[in-house]
Scaffold this motif. Sequence first.
Motif, short mmCIF file in Angstrom:
data_model
loop_
_atom_site.label_atom_id
_atom_site.label_comp_id
_atom_site.label_asym_id
_atom_site.label_seq_id
_atom_site.Cartn_x
_atom_site.Cartn_y
_atom_site.Cartn_z
N LYS A 175 -10.17 -13.39 -30.97
CA LYS A 175 -10.25 -12.49 -29.81
C LYS A 175 -11.30 -12.97 -28.81
CE LYS A 175 -8.76 -8.23 -32.12
NZ LYS A 175 -9.19 -6.90 -32.57
N ASP A 176 -12.46 -13.39 -29.32
CA ASP A 176 -13.52 -13.92 -28.43
C ASP A 176 -13.02 -15.15 -27.68
OD1 ASP A 176 -15.25 -11.94 -29.30
OD2 ASP A 176 -16.35 -13.26 -30.68
N HIS A 177 -12.35 -16.03 -28.39
CA HIS A 177 -11.84 -17.25 -27.75
C HIS A 177 -10.82 -16.90 -26.66
CE1 HIS A 177 -9.47 -21.03 -27.45
NE2 HIS A 177 -10.69 -21.52 -27.45
N ASN A 178 -9.96 -15.93 -26.93
CA ASN A 178 -8.98 -15.50 -25.92
C ASN A 178 -9.70 -14.98 -24.68
OD1 ASN A 178 -6.92 -16.23 -27.61
ND2 ASN A 178 -6.29 -14.16 -28.11
N GLN A 179 -10.79 -14.23 -24.88
CA GLN A 179 -11.54 -13.71 -23.74
C GLN A 179 -12.15 -14.85 -22.92
OE1 GLN A 179 -11.56 -10.58 -22.57
NE2 GLN A 179 -10.11 -10.20 -24.24
N GLN A 180 -12.65 -15.86 -23.60
CA GLN A 180 -13.21 -17.02 -22.89
C GLN A 180 -12.13 -17.71 -22.05
OE1 GLN A 180 -14.89 -19.23 -26.20
NE2 GLN A 180 -16.95 -18.76 -25.47
N LEU A 181 -10.95 -17.89 -22.63
CA LEU A 181 -9.86 -18.52 -21.89
C LEU A 181 -9.45 -17.67 -20.68
CD1 LEU A 181 -7.43 -20.08 -24.51
CD2 LEU A 181 -8.58 -21.24 -22.65
N LYS A 182 -9.41 -16.36 -20.86
CA LYS A 182 -9.07 -15.47 -19.74
C LYS A 182 -10.08 -15.64 -18.61
CE LYS A 182 -6.74 -11.75 -22.25
NZ LYS A 182 -6.85 -10.37 -22.73
N LYS A 183 -11.37 -15.70 -18.95
CA LYS A 183 -12.41 -15.88 -17.92
C LYS A 183 -12.24 -17.20 -17.19
CE LYS A 183 -15.99 -13.05 -20.04
NZ LYS A 183 -17.26 -13.03 -20.77
N MET A 184 -11.93 -18.25 -17.94
CA MET A 184 -11.73 -19.56 -17.32
C MET A 184 -10.53 -19.53 -16.37
SD MET A 184 -12.59 -21.92 -20.63
CE MET A 184 -12.48 -23.53 -19.90
N LEU A 185 -9.47 -18.87 -16.79
CA LEU A 185 -8.28 -18.77 -15.94
C LEU A 185 -8.53 -17.89 -14.72
CD1 LEU A 185 -5.62 -18.54 -18.77
CD2 LEU A 185 -5.80 -20.37 -17.08
N ASN A 187 -11.44 -17.42 -13.23
CA ASN A 187 -12.28 -18.21 -12.33
C ASN A 187 -11.44 -19.19 -11.54
OD1 ASN A 187 -14.59 -16.91 -13.18
ND2 ASN A 187 -15.13 -18.49 -14.67
N ASN A 188 -10.43 -19.72 -12.19
CA ASN A 188 -9.53 -20.67 -11.53
C ASN A 188 -8.77 -19.97 -10.41
OD1 ASN A 188 -8.15 -23.09 -11.07
ND2 ASN A 188 -6.45 -22.41 -12.34
N GLN A 189 -8.29 -18.75 -10.67
CA GLN A 189 -7.54 -18.03 -9.64
C GLN A 189 -8.43 -17.68 -8.47
OE1 GLN A 189 -5.86 -14.84 -11.93
NE2 GLN A 189 -4.21 -16.10 -12.75
N GLU A 190 -9.69 -17.35 -8.73
CA GLU A 190 -10.63 -17.05 -7.65
C GLU A 190 -10.85 -18.28 -6.77
OE1 GLU A 190 -14.19 -15.46 -9.36
OE2 GLU A 190 -13.11 -13.82 -10.31
N VAL A 191 -10.92 -19.46 -7.40
CA VAL A 191 -11.12 -20.69 -6.66
C VAL A 191 -9.92 -21.00 -5.78
CG1 VAL A 191 -11.39 -23.20 -6.94
CG2 VAL A 191 -12.69 -21.65 -8.37
N GLN A 192 -8.70 -20.74 -6.28
CA GLN A 192 -7.50 -21.06 -5.54
C GLN A 192 -7.32 -20.13 -4.34
OE1 GLN A 192 -4.34 -20.91 -8.39
NE2 GLN A 192 -4.76 -22.96 -9.16
N GLN A 193 -7.79 -18.89 -4.40
CA GLN A 193 -7.55 -17.94 -3.31
C GLN A 193 -8.44 -18.15 -2.13
OE1 GLN A 193 -7.99 -14.12 -5.19
NE2 GLN A 193 -6.00 -14.26 -6.14
#
Length: 193
Positions: A175-185, A187-193
Amino acid sequence: MKLKIFLLSIGFLLATPIFAAANQGVPDSQKEKMENHFDCEGKPCKHHGERHKDWKIKMEEREQKLLSLVDQYTPEKKAEWQQVLKESKGLREQWMSPENAEKREKWRKEKFEKMKQLKKQLEKGKITKEEFFNKLHEGKKTGHWKTYHDLKNAVENKDEKQVPVLLNQLLGQFKDHNQQLKKMLENNQEVQQ
């Protein structure tokens, strides 16, 4: 003397087709493996051969083994495990998708740069080896590998009390690892916008 030359000539003529056949290059079975192997982005994979495909198969086998252990030791949590594993697979596929290639490359470069800086500090004696590893893996919990191996040992030793504890611990780590991946994704969407 003529007999020796004649015998050498016959030997050479007989050996030539064998040498030519042996020098055909990559065997057909190897060519087929190389031609049919693709990386995560769907491009032909050139740098690590079958390891990537083997890794995916190994991860699927681990997942099935985990679910069978959940069935046996903590059946009340099977639905939760299935949901977490499905989410993990989806997040991993999303992270490895071509749309996130730029983000992955940026993340990889930042990580490599951080490692170089920490290595310089270690060599100068500013930090200890233990501090080096703690700072290097900051934010990334790799304890799930240790937990998985502890779980494997507990199953082999038939430790009925320890297996459910380790399964629950591993579930939390997934679950923790999934949360880390969600944060990374995200952050990626924020960069693209």
